[in-house]
Motif scaffolding. Sequence first.
Motif, PDB file in Angstrom:
ATOM      1  N   GLY A   1       0.951  -1.239  -0.092  1.00  0.00           N
ATOM      2  CA  GLY A   1       0.006   0.266   0.092  1.00  0.00           C
ATOM      3  C   GLY A   1       0.830   1.082   0.045  1.00  0.00           C
ATOM      4  O   GLY A   1       2.170   1.182  -0.235  1.00  0.00           O
TER       5      GLY A   1
ATOM      6  N   ASP B   1       3.098  -8.384  -2.373  1.00  0.00           N
ATOM      7  CA  ASP B   1       1.820  -8.151  -1.815  1.00  0.00           C
ATOM      8  C   ASP B   1       0.873  -9.171  -2.602  1.00  0.00           C
ATOM      9  O   ASP B   1       1.241  -9.573  -3.850  1.00  0.00           O
ATOM     10  CB  ASP B   1       1.322  -6.623  -2.589  1.00  0.00           C
TER      11      ASP B   1
ATOM     12  N   ILE C   1      -1.982  -8.657  -4.102  1.00  0.00           N
ATOM     13  CA  ILE C   1      -2.199  -8.063  -5.181  1.00  0.00           C
ATOM     14  C   ILE C   1      -1.486  -7.626  -6.401  1.00  0.00           C
ATOM     15  O   ILE C   1      -0.294  -6.868  -6.080  1.00  0.00           O
ATOM     16  CB  ILE C   1      -3.274  -6.582  -4.781  1.00  0.00           C
TER      17      ILE C   1
ATOM     18  N   ARG D   1      -0.235  -3.894  -7.174  1.00  0.00           N
ATOM     19  CA  ARG D   1       0.256  -3.296  -6.301  1.00  0.00           C
ATOM     20  C   ARG D   1       1.961  -3.737  -6.075  1.00  0.00           C
ATOM     21  O   ARG D   1       2.778  -2.864  -6.086  1.00  0.00           O
ATOM     22  CB  ARG D   1      -0.107  -3.419  -4.787  1.00  0.00           C
TER      23      ARG D   1
ATOM     24  N   ASP E   1     -12.032   1.426  -3.144  1.00  0.00           N
ATOM     25  CA  ASP E   1     -12.330   0.626  -4.340  1.00  0.00           C
ATOM     26  C   ASP E   1     -10.822   0.147  -4.695  1.00  0.00           C
ATOM     27  O   ASP E   1     -10.631  -0.893  -5.490  1.00  0.00           O
ATOM     28  CB  ASP E   1     -12.996   0.865  -5.467  1.00  0.00           C
ATOM     29  N   GLY E   2      -9.820   0.747  -4.311  1.00  0.00           N
ATOM     30  CA  GLY E   2      -8.277   0.648  -4.772  1.00  0.00           C
ATOM     31  C   GLY E   2      -7.916   0.983  -6.282  1.00  0.00           C
ATOM     32  O   GLY E   2      -7.055   0.752  -6.679  1.00  0.00           O
ATOM     33  N   GLU E   3      -8.675   1.764  -6.601  1.00  0.00           N
ATOM     34  CA  GLU E   3      -8.465   2.527  -8.012  1.00  0.00           C
ATOM     35  C   GLU E   3      -7.289   3.541  -7.799  1.00  0.00           C
ATOM     36  O   GLU E   3      -6.540   3.712  -8.731  1.00  0.00           O
ATOM     37  CB  GLU E   3      -9.753   3.155  -8.477  1.00  0.00           C
TER      38      GLU E   3
ATOM     39  N   VAL F   1      -4.273   4.857  -5.437  1.00  0.00           N
ATOM     40  CA  VAL F   1      -3.321   4.548  -4.397  1.00  0.00           C
ATOM     41  C   VAL F   1      -3.196   5.467  -3.299  1.00  0.00           C
ATOM     42  O   VAL F   1      -3.336   5.084  -2.123  1.00  0.00           O
ATOM     43  CB  VAL F   1      -2.122   3.965  -4.974  1.00  0.00           C
TER      44      VAL F   1
END
Length: 334
Positions: free
Chosen positions: A174, A196, A198, A201, A320-322, A324
């Motif tokens: 993150g 990570d 994801i 990321r 939503d992670g769109e 950072v």
Amino acid sequence: MTDTIVNRSARFEGQGRISFAEAPMGHLREGWVRLRVDVCALCGSDKRLLESGSDVVPGHEVVGTIVESRSDEHPEGGRVVVYIPVSCGECKACRANQNNRCYRLEGLMGWQFDGGFADYMDVPRQCVLPVPDDIPADVAVLALDTFGTAAHALRLGALTQPEGIQALLVVGCGPLGLGVVAVALAMGIPEVHAWDPIESRLALAERLGATRAEDLESINRYQVVAEVSGAKPARDLAQNLVEPGGAILALGESNEPYTMPATPRWRRTDCFTVRSFYFPISEVPQNWDLLRSHGALLRDTIMSATALSDLPDTFQRFLDGEYVKPYITSEESS
Ligand SMILES: [Zn+2]
Ligand SMILES: [Zn+2]
């Protein structure tokens, strides 16, 4: 003195609701400065306030320009960042410029005092740090929770390692994890690995210059593991991967307790667990240098500019992670 300013600010009402208020600002208190907010970045920790609601204006990663001053050492027109601990200035820690360790902390800007999701905010003098002229606002803001916190954790971790940190794994990519990657590279740590779950990321960590961790199975694989997720699997991973004599940097914030496993293997692991909080003011000059080498790269990799009026939508995209690391920026400063 400025004319009475009508300040627009965000209110977190709880359960994800954000509203806006407009009100004239009162007299500036003695020893405080009034800032026009140039940049205020969103932080993962703000999500907790978004859910719970807040009595004050949130927003604690702030760069601003002084529009009125009642503090002699901070003239009008100066560009500053806001150091969030409102420290007493008198205790043993404060006298050593380690205000993040203050024994009589009054609170934190954006948590117990009005913060920066607003056009203007008032800041007490002990929280005002001037920004060097060559560092733009959207890089300077990274001096706070991102570079500042990361650099302090790495410096504290390095104290446990007689040969310095030679090999680092960052678990959790993150904004803070990516900050740890950028700072570690800026500090010249030779081996900086990242992981990570994801993929997107992890790709950002690679873009910054980290190496994707390939081996998460072998125990005792890394000298230092920065755990920047707070999730239980990440903490377990850090405890498995740290070398004897090594250190875990426990940076991840979570509402869950941080536990030590009651296993024979962990009992026989000879290592440090290092917990740090924010950063001391004494480290700020070195952090400007780290930002000069890697700040713009991190900004270009993770940040998105938005407007205060779009804050509800910005938070949704952040959740939503769109986005950072989105930030609000004022019209005047852009
Ligand atoms: Zn933060
Ligand atoms: Zn103090």
